[in-house]
Write a protein that holds these residues in place. Structure first.
Motif, PDB file in Angstrom:
ATOM      1  N   PRO A 429       0.832  -1.207   0.000  1.00 38.21           N
ATOM      2  CA  PRO A 429       0.000   0.000   0.000  1.00 38.21           C
ATOM      3  C   PRO A 429       0.868   1.259   0.000  1.00 38.21           C
ATOM      4  N   PRO A 430       0.385   2.337  -0.594  1.00 41.20           N
ATOM      5  CA  PRO A 430       1.222   3.538  -0.749  1.00 41.20           C
ATOM      6  C   PRO A 430       1.461   4.303   0.541  1.00 41.20           C
ATOM      7  N   HIS A 431       0.673   4.035   1.588  1.00 43.38           N
ATOM      8  CA  HIS A 431       0.797   4.829   2.809  1.00 43.38           C
ATOM      9  C   HIS A 431       1.073   3.938   4.013  1.00 43.38           C
ATOM     10  N   PRO A 432       2.330   3.542   4.195  1.00 45.09           N
ATOM     11  CA  PRO A 432       2.668   2.769   5.396  1.00 45.09           C
ATOM     12  C   PRO A 432       2.572   3.653   6.622  1.00 45.09           C
ATOM     13  N   PRO A 433       2.496   3.062   7.804  1.00 40.83           N
ATOM     14  CA  PRO A 433       2.462   3.867   9.036  1.00 40.83           C
ATOM     15  C   PRO A 433       3.637   4.833   9.079  1.00 40.83           C
ATOM     16  N   ALA A 434       3.382   5.995   9.615  1.00 42.83           N
ATOM     17  CA  ALA A 434       4.404   7.046   9.652  1.00 42.83           C
ATOM     18  C   ALA A 434       5.660   6.576  10.376  1.00 42.83           C
ATOM     19  N   ASP A 435       6.792   6.955   9.826  1.00 39.28           N
ATOM     20  CA  ASP A 435       8.108   6.693  10.424  1.00 39.28           C
ATOM     21  C   ASP A 435       8.519   5.221  10.414  1.00 39.28           C
ATOM     22  N   LEU A 436       7.729   4.375   9.793  1.00 37.01           N
ATOM     23  CA  LEU A 436       8.121   2.963   9.704  1.00 37.01           C
ATOM     24  C   LEU A 436       8.981   2.788   8.453  1.00 37.01           C
ATOM     25  N   PRO A 437      10.169   2.213   8.592  1.00 38.05           N
ATOM     26  CA  PRO A 437      11.020   2.026   7.408  1.00 38.05           C
ATOM     27  C   PRO A 437      10.287   1.295   6.286  1.00 38.05           C
ATOM     28  N   LYS A 438      10.509   1.726   5.083  1.00 35.26           N
ATOM     29  CA  LYS A 438       9.818   1.159   3.924  1.00 35.26           C
ATOM     30  C   LYS A 438      10.047  -0.337   3.814  1.00 35.26           C
ATOM     31  N   GLU A 439      11.292  -0.777   4.052  1.00 27.95           N
ATOM     32  CA  GLU A 439      11.587  -2.198   3.895  1.00 27.95           C
ATOM     33  C   GLU A 439      10.856  -3.052   4.932  1.00 27.95           C
ATOM     34  N   TRP A 441       7.819  -2.278   6.240  1.00 29.40           N
ATOM     35  CA  TRP A 441       6.426  -2.345   5.806  1.00 29.40           C
ATOM     36  C   TRP A 441       6.271  -3.287   4.620  1.00 29.40           C
ATOM     37  N   GLU A 442       7.221  -3.282   3.708  1.00 26.51           N
ATOM     38  CA  GLU A 442       7.160  -4.215   2.584  1.00 26.51           C
ATOM     39  C   GLU A 442       7.207  -5.662   3.069  1.00 26.51           C
ATOM     40  N   HIS A 443       8.073  -5.927   4.048  1.00 24.45           N
ATOM     41  CA  HIS A 443       8.133  -7.267   4.626  1.00 24.45           C
ATOM     42  C   HIS A 443       6.793  -7.647   5.252  1.00 24.45           C
ATOM     43  N   ILE A 444       6.181  -6.730   5.995  1.00 21.85           N
ATOM     44  CA  ILE A 444       4.910  -7.012   6.666  1.00 21.85           C
ATOM     45  C   ILE A 444       3.823  -7.318   5.647  1.00 21.85           C
ATOM     46  N   VAL A 445       3.743  -6.505   4.592  1.00 22.25           N
ATOM     47  CA  VAL A 445       2.709  -6.714   3.578  1.00 22.25           C
ATOM     48  C   VAL A 445       2.943  -8.015   2.820  1.00 22.25           C
ATOM     49  N   GLN A 446       4.191  -8.316   2.506  1.00 28.22           N
ATOM     50  CA  GLN A 446       4.495  -9.558   1.799  1.00 28.22           C
ATOM     51  C   GLN A 446       4.215 -10.788   2.657  1.00 28.22           C
ATOM     52  N   THR A 447       4.284 -10.626   3.972  1.00 32.52           N
ATOM     53  CA  THR A 447       4.047 -11.747   4.878  1.00 32.52           C
ATOM     54  C   THR A 447       2.572 -11.920   5.209  1.00 32.52           C
ATOM     55  N   LEU A 472      17.590  -8.557  10.393  1.00 30.40           N
ATOM     56  CA  LEU A 472      16.421  -9.306   9.943  1.00 30.40           C
ATOM     57  C   LEU A 472      15.200  -8.406  10.024  1.00 30.40           C
ATOM     58  N   PRO A 473      14.175  -8.636   9.197  1.00 28.65           N
ATOM     59  CA  PRO A 473      13.058  -7.685   9.113  1.00 28.65           C
ATOM     60  C   PRO A 473      12.008  -7.826  10.211  1.00 28.65           C
ATOM     61  N   TYR A 474      12.103  -8.847  11.063  1.00 30.91           N
ATOM     62  CA  TYR A 474      11.050  -9.107  12.034  1.00 30.91           C
ATOM     63  C   TYR A 474      11.066  -8.077  13.166  1.00 30.91           C
ATOM     64  N   ILE A 475       9.882  -7.515  13.466  1.00 24.28           N
ATOM     65  CA  ILE A 475       9.770  -6.528  14.529  1.00 24.28           C
ATOM     66  C   ILE A 475       8.951  -7.120  15.681  1.00 24.28           C
ATOM     67  N   TRP A 476       9.029  -6.447  16.838  1.00 23.29           N
ATOM     68  CA  TRP A 476       8.398  -6.971  18.044  1.00 23.29           C
ATOM     69  C   TRP A 476       6.891  -7.113  17.901  1.00 23.29           C
ATOM     70  N   ALA A 477       6.273  -6.249  17.127  1.00 24.69           N
ATOM     71  CA  ALA A 477       4.818  -6.322  16.944  1.00 24.69           C
ATOM     72  C   ALA A 477       4.407  -7.665  16.347  1.00 24.69           C
ATOM     73  N   GLU A 478       5.243  -8.233  15.494  1.00 22.26           N
ATOM     74  CA  GLU A 478       4.906  -9.522  14.881  1.00 22.26           C
ATOM     75  C   GLU A 478       4.852 -10.642  15.909  1.00 22.26           C
ATOM     76  N   LEU A 479       5.712 -10.567  16.915  1.00 28.48           N
ATOM     77  CA  LEU A 479       5.728 -11.616  17.926  1.00 28.48           C
ATOM     78  C   LEU A 479       4.488 -11.537  18.803  1.00 28.48           C
ATOM     79  N   VAL A 480       4.088 -10.306  19.140  1.00 27.38           N
ATOM     80  CA  VAL A 480       2.856 -10.128  19.910  1.00 27.38           C
ATOM     81  C   VAL A 480       1.658 -10.602  19.087  1.00 27.38           C
ATOM     82  N   TYR A 481       1.625 -10.236  17.810  1.00 24.07           N
ATOM     83  CA  TYR A 481       0.521 -10.625  16.927  1.00 24.07           C
ATOM     84  C   TYR A 481       0.469 -12.138  16.736  1.00 24.07           C
TER      85      TYR A 481
END
Length: 554
Positions: A429-439, A441-447, A472-481
């Protein structure tokens, strides 16, 4: 947000209280596909697995959604036709966020059992079985073109290559999305819930199934009109619980994969190569910064839980990869991670015992006198079609019991999986959350595909945006989710199947394991003792795996 214990308590209460139309035992890709299909047709469905969803064979594949080019050598045209249809259905409609095109190079060397013209004919047939709707038609590459595309391939004896297309996937996530979809439609699913016995009525038919919660030790009984055994390599063991005199159905074979730094191999595409010792086809597959090597195919007669990568398996794979990529010079110490799975193949009726790689990948359904339906065989790629056939059978059985009931038609070839909803072909999507690195957000969307919106709700906390492991692209939010929205109940569930930290981190994530356990403890309700036990279990699984690889070395 409910804790894991509260959510499992709700699921167990429903399992014990309700009378289900269908209980599916086994939360791999086949069982998850059946549960989704049956619930979408209007049945009441329960799904259980003794481990995590996809913790067996369904997360230990070559990660390929493919037509099965090599099965043309065995003249298994129907299998290839079905697989090509299902591959393109997944890629185009059902899971384009998880099933992505991947170019394959099939080199041709002097002395190969299949030369240019025969391989070319197979490729034309492969394209035809795809109705010429694959990503692209195959094409022949001369020697110089091959050297340009795959400069690391050995040049001695190289004649040329065929370039063709299949697809890559995250097999664990493909399974998980089927479970999530089944639950969204009303199914009750619970992982880490093992079957320990069956209760039979006066007629010998199954009346209920006894379960044991592997996390708490609690027992409960589930009642269902029909029970399907979709436990993969455990099929015969579940059948024996129902009937100790039942004859084995399976011919289990073991498949081992290795992960090594991709820069050592240098492959740009997926490359099909032939085993140095047995000439069977195996692959070198690009996987982020790593190369996935494999697989083996050997008979396996031990308990499926005991499957592991043995020194001979590692030697076999590295020997072949080093032969075709001489600059790699791979050694056992270069292996970042490995995994082994057991294929639940159906024993051939032929009087002549076939080589493991020649045993059919076709599925089989067997109904026991008790009414237990066992599903075995099949491929990751054709799971949806196999689930449809199994659910068709359940519809017929339920309709015989109550002719007044009606069921909706199969919708799994039409309705996309949850993450595919609204998926576009133009990237994230063209509007990732503010201040989140593009790479990131791309990892999150692809996953997660369209489900990335759910995870994004956690990103308002800056701490949740931080990487778990640098590089590695994994962030803490993914572990909680993973715990809050994806059924993860153990550290291994999180590191091996909700993320790929166990395979991509050099230390399999051990350096961050304690911090992860501490973070997840609130949702999992782990006290200090439980946290230490969880860390110990994960370390133990890694040490056991590595000991098997090194056993007898030197």
């Amino acid at each position: 947000m409910k804790s894991l214990r509260e959510r499992r308590a709700d699921a167990k209460e429903a399992l014990a209280r309700r009378q289900f139309d269908l209980l599916v035992i086994g939360g791999g890709i086949t069982g998850a596909g059946i549960a989704r299909d049956a619930q979408m047709r209007g049945m009441s469905v329960a799904l259980v697995d003794k481990g995590d969803f996809a913790s067996g064979t369904s997360s230990r594949s070559s990660k390929l959604v493919h037509g099965g080019l090599r099965y043309l050598e065995q003249f298994d045209i129907k299998l290839v036709l079905d697989a090509c249809r299902e591959r393109d259905l997944l890629r185009r409609r059902l899971a384009p966020h998880l099933v992505r095109p991947l170019p394959f190079v099939f080199p041709i060397f002097a002395g190969d059992p299949v030369g240019r013209w025969r391989l070319g004919a197979a490729m034309w047939l492969y394209d035809a079985l795809s109705a010429f709707r694959n990503v692209g038609l195959h094409r022949y590459l001369g020697r110089e073109r091959v050297e340009g595309v795959e400069p690391g391939l050995k040049r001695s004896g190289l004649r040329g290559a065929m370039l063709y297309y299949d697809c890559w996937t995250d097999d664990a996530r493909l399974t998980l999305e089927n479970v999530i979809s089944a639950c969204a439609h009303g199914a009750v699913a619970c992982n880490h819930m093992s079957v320990v016995g069956f209760t039979h009525g006066d007629t010998g038919k199954i009346e209920s199934v006894q379960l044991e919660d592997q996390l708490s030790g609690e027992g409960l009984r589930v009642r269902a009109s029909i029970v399907i055994n979709a436990t993969g390599p455990w099929v015969d063991r579940v059948r024996a619980l129902d009937d100790p005199a039942s004859k084995p159905l399976l011919r289990p074979t073991k498949g081992v994969h290795l992960l090594v730094p991709r820069q050592r191999v240098g492959n740009r595409c997926a490359v099909a190569i032939r085993g140095v010792r047995d000439r069977r086809v195996m692959f070198v597959i690009p996987w982020q910064e790593q190369a996935l090597l494999g697989t083996t195919d050997t008979d396996f007669d031990e308990l499926p839980d005991a499957v592991s990568s043995e020194p001979a398996d590692v030697e076999y794979i590295l020997e072949t990869v080093n032969h075709y990529f001489p600059g790699a010079s791979l050694r056992e110490s270069d292996v970042v991670a490995s995994y082994a799975g057991v294929r639940p193949l159906v024993e051939s009726t032929s009087r002549r015992r076939l080589e493991p790689s020649r045993v059919s990948r076709e599925e089989a359904m067997i109904e026991s006198p008790s009414g237990l339906i066992s599903v075995a065989g099949g491929k990751l790629t054709t799971y949806r079609r196999m689930a449809e056939q199994a659910t068709d059978r359940v519809v017929k059985l339920l309709s015989r019991k109550d002719p007044r009931r009606s069921f909706a038609p199969c919708k799994t070839a039409i309705e996309p999986l949850p993450g595919a909803g609204g998926w576009g072909s133009n990237g994230p999507p063209p509007h990732p959350p503010a201040d989140l690195p593009k790479e990131v957000w791309e990892h999150i969307v692809q996953t997660y595909g369209a489900r990335a919106v759910e995870l994004a709700s956690l990103l308002s906390d800056p701490a949740q945006r931080e990487p778990v492991i640098e590089g590695l692209p994994y962030i803490w939010a993914e572990l909680v989710y993973a715990v809050a929205g994806e059924f993860a109940a153990t550290l291994e569930d999180v590191f091996r199947r909700r993320t790929q930290i166990a395979f991509r981190a050099p230390d399999a994530g051990l350096s961050r394991a304690r911090a992860v356990v501490d973070t997840l403890a609130g949702l999992l309700l782990w006290d200090a003792r439980a946290r230490e036990e969880e860390l110990g279990r994960y370390r133990g699984s890694l040490e056991s795996e590595r000991c098997h690889m090194r056993e007898g070395a030197g």
